[in-house]
Design a protein around this motif. Structure first.
Motif, mmCIF file in Angstrom:
data_model
loop_
_atom_site.group_PDB
_atom_site.id
_atom_site.type_symbol
_atom_site.label_atom_id
_atom_site.label_comp_id
_atom_site.label_asym_id
_atom_site.label_seq_id
_atom_site.Cartn_x
_atom_site.Cartn_y
_atom_site.Cartn_z
ATOM 1 N N LEU A 118 59.279 56.165 65.726
ATOM 2 C CA LEU A 118 59.019 54.733 65.365
ATOM 3 C C LEU A 118 60.061 54.238 64.597
ATOM 4 C CD1 LEU A 118 55.312 55.252 64.260
ATOM 5 C CD2 LEU A 118 56.079 54.528 66.309
ATOM 6 N N THR A 119 60.373 52.977 64.500
ATOM 7 C CA THR A 119 61.388 52.603 63.924
ATOM 8 C C THR A 119 60.770 51.832 62.574
ATOM 9 O OG1 THR A 119 62.805 51.856 65.847
ATOM 10 C CG2 THR A 119 63.381 50.706 63.766
ATOM 11 N N ALA A 120 59.701 51.291 62.891
ATOM 12 C CA ALA A 120 58.985 50.135 61.765
ATOM 13 C C ALA A 120 57.527 50.088 62.040
ATOM 14 C CB ALA A 120 59.947 49.242 61.239
ATOM 15 N N TYR A 163 56.995 49.144 66.034
ATOM 16 C CA TYR A 163 58.059 49.320 67.304
ATOM 17 C C TYR A 163 59.270 50.325 67.256
ATOM 18 C CZ TYR A 163 62.030 47.298 64.443
ATOM 19 O OH TYR A 163 62.864 47.154 63.542
ATOM 20 N N LYS A 164 59.854 50.645 68.222
ATOM 21 C CA LYS A 164 60.676 51.861 68.382
ATOM 22 C C LYS A 164 61.913 50.904 69.171
ATOM 23 C CE LYS A 164 62.904 55.675 69.597
ATOM 24 N NZ LYS A 164 63.964 56.143 68.347
ATOM 25 N N GLU A 165 63.149 50.794 68.414
ATOM 26 C CA GLU A 165 64.272 50.490 68.865
ATOM 27 C C GLU A 165 64.957 51.814 69.570
ATOM 28 O OE1 GLU A 165 66.241 47.107 69.263
ATOM 29 O OE2 GLU A 165 65.334 47.139 67.576
ATOM 30 N N VAL A 166 64.874 51.189 71.057
ATOM 31 C CA VAL A 166 65.384 52.102 72.113
ATOM 32 C C VAL A 166 67.072 51.854 72.059
ATOM 33 C CG1 VAL A 166 65.153 53.355 74.177
ATOM 34 C CG2 VAL A 166 62.991 52.250 73.166
ATOM 35 N N THR A 167 67.461 53.039 71.682
ATOM 36 C CA THR A 167 69.241 52.947 71.936
ATOM 37 C C THR A 167 69.619 53.978 72.853
ATOM 38 O OG1 THR A 167 69.760 54.819 70.271
ATOM 39 C CG2 THR A 167 68.933 52.624 69.375
ATOM 40 N N GLU A 168 70.975 53.873 73.048
ATOM 41 C CA GLU A 168 71.572 54.702 74.008
ATOM 42 C C GLU A 168 71.702 56.050 73.275
ATOM 43 O OE1 GLU A 168 76.050 53.425 72.951
ATOM 44 O OE2 GLU A 168 75.118 52.375 74.580
#
Length: 178
Positions: A38-40, A54-59
């Motif tokens: 989880l991001t926030a 939300y989950k900020e999906v990164t590389e």
């Protein structure tokens, strides 16, 4: 999917003003490092027993290199882990289960309806449909990217007997050293 069919209307979510950042999430969830999904936390609706995050999906996600090379798709089990962490956060914050830790109890009627890739913002929503203190929570969940439903289902959370687990781990370590 019409906005009215979502657990929480996505247009009400303010990504610039989350109600809990990663440090606040850590007060309720034990996962760390690559297992933090989880991001926030974006909002809570106490009347509906619902919340969104939300989950900020990164590389840089741990799974990107191997799932799959040249076509990184967020694994379904990782999406489910994110949902479990959101459910656990809400359950623990509001002490709905009366347990020191909430664990995965199972999932039902799960459907993956789209893909999640690096660069996406995976929005997760849960609604606790049932909370039996000391026994189990049951939560409906959805995941969206943009306004597209990518995942939905029902999750069950159970109390984790921390003392039994730590005792079992200590017993295993004792056997390994003898």
């Amino acid at each position: 999917m019409a906005k009215s069919e979502f657990i929480i209307d996505p247009s009400l979510l303010d990504f610039d003003n989350p109600i809990a950042d990663i440090e606040a999430i850590r007060k309720f969830n034990p996962q760390r490092h690559e297992m933090e999904q989880l991001t926030a936390i974006l909002c809570e609706d106490l009347q509906q027993n619902a919340c969104a995050a939300y989950k900020e999906v990164t590389e840089h996600e741990f799974w990107v290199r191997g799932h799959m090379p040249g076509m990184p798709l967020m694994p379904g089990v990782v999406m489910l882990e994110a949902v479990a962490q959101l459910s656990s956060y809400y359950t623990q914050k509001h002490d709905l289960l009366g347990a020191a830790m909430v664990g995965f109890g199972g999932v039902d009627e799960v459907r993956f309806r789209g893909v999640v890739v690096p660069g996406d913002k995976l929005v997760l929503m849960v609604r606790l449909d049932k909370a039996r203190r000391g026994r189990m929570i049951v939560a409906s969940f959805q995941g969206i990217v943009g306004n597209n439903l990518v995942l939905e289902g029902c999750l069950r959370g159970i109390p984790i007997p921390i003392e039994a687990v730590t005792g079992q781990l200590a017993g295993g370590q004792a056997k390994a050293t003898s």
